[in-house]
Design a protein around this motif. Sequence first.
Motif, PDB file in Angstrom:
ATOM      1  N   SER A 136       0.830  -1.198   0.000  1.00 58.80           N
ATOM      2  CA  SER A 136       0.000   0.000   0.000  1.00 58.80           C
ATOM      3  C   SER A 136       0.869   1.253   0.000  1.00 58.80           C
ATOM      4  CB  SER A 136      -0.904  -0.009   1.231  1.00 58.80           C
ATOM      5  OG  SER A 136      -1.723   1.131   1.276  1.00 58.80           O
ATOM      6  N   SER A 152      -2.717   7.012   1.848  1.00 57.12           N
ATOM      7  CA  SER A 152      -3.570   6.187   2.722  1.00 57.12           C
ATOM      8  C   SER A 152      -3.882   6.929   4.012  1.00 57.12           C
ATOM      9  CB  SER A 152      -2.879   4.858   3.043  1.00 57.12           C
ATOM     10  OG  SER A 152      -2.741   4.055   1.897  1.00 57.12           O
ATOM     11  N   CYS A 182      -6.402   1.975   3.274  1.00 54.38           N
ATOM     12  CA  CYS A 182      -5.108   1.299   3.285  1.00 54.38           C
ATOM     13  C   CYS A 182      -5.134   0.010   2.458  1.00 54.38           C
ATOM     14  CB  CYS A 182      -4.687   0.968   4.719  1.00 54.38           C
ATOM     15  SG  CYS A 182      -4.364   2.428   5.736  1.00 54.38           S
ATOM     16  N   LYS A 227      -5.033   0.781  -1.744  1.00 54.64           N
ATOM     17  CA  LYS A 227      -3.975   1.572  -2.363  1.00 54.64           C
ATOM     18  C   LYS A 227      -2.834   0.690  -2.868  1.00 54.64           C
ATOM     19  CE  LYS A 227      -5.508   5.722  -1.579  1.00 54.64           C
ATOM     20  NZ  LYS A 227      -6.747   5.183  -1.022  1.00 54.64           N
TER      21      LYS A 227
END
Length: 331
Positions: A109, A114, A264, A267
């Motif tokens: 991620s 995020s 989170c 991504k």
Amino acid sequence: MRFLKLDPFLMGLVSAVLLATFFPCHGAAVPVFRWLSIGLIALMFFLQGARLSRKAVVDGLVAWKLHLLILCCTFVLFPLLGLLGHALLPNLMQPEIWMGVLFLCCLPSTVQSSIAFTSIGGGNVPAAVCAATASNVLGIFITPVLVGLILSKHGGAAGNPLDIVYQLLLPFILGQVLQPWLGPWAHRNKKLLSFSDRGSVLVVVYAAFSDAVMQGLWHKLPVAEMGVIALVDAVLLFVVLGITIFAGRAFGLPLKDEIAVVFCGSKKTLASGVPMANVLFPPASVGMIVLPLMMYHQIQLFVCAVLARRFARMTQQAEQHEQTPEIRHAS
């Protein structure tokens, strides 16, 4: 709402691609840019190790209850969806483009976006910080393994395992070893290091696309296929967003935790993804392989900016609803 706009980093990426298209490095410049890319990648992962405090690493790895769901989305759900899409529609895109989509699915991620979107949406920011940290730390180890498994399954060519060790793992570990001494300096110079990271990515993108252009990239890739790549990226993002929202509610997570899981878990990092691709794939293939990632990066910013505002309204309404009985009781 600044995420709804084209960010300067994306404009830099487009500029690097255009520069490589019209003025690709060739001849004696090729080995120079290749070694420069290797050095910049190693420096980037060294600085990542130096920036991450030991406490952040431990918190990101130990606080598993919330993070397990996020890590499963990042390193299990995404690869499974990518493999499913490839199995159902193998001829939808060229093999190298499909490999780029599968590579995207194996990446960790993001960190900054995020956390930013979780904050905008009123979510659990400390959890987002820990989850993004854990994803990036584990991604240095997990992504090469996942990519290797997928490449072996689909007959692709992986990079030299020693390159992964020398350019990714060892610099990161060395940065962690020196973190007690370099950490304070790194935190004082966050903007400078961010500029350095992004500048390194731009150099790597230019070198990668120069190789691809010299191999006839734009003759191999019709304009219509660019639209197909964007469509595949968008479908992948919306499916993951839907699953993360459903999973958060199925597990009975509070709204703030659900928001952290959604942002989170959906991504994919461009800043670490491009250097990893440069290490994991042959130079002539990197330019085409990172195209799906570059397009996914901008799509996720647009979609998640809108979603963050919607979550912000939901959290505000929930807080007002919680405060109403207290106000009535006090009166």
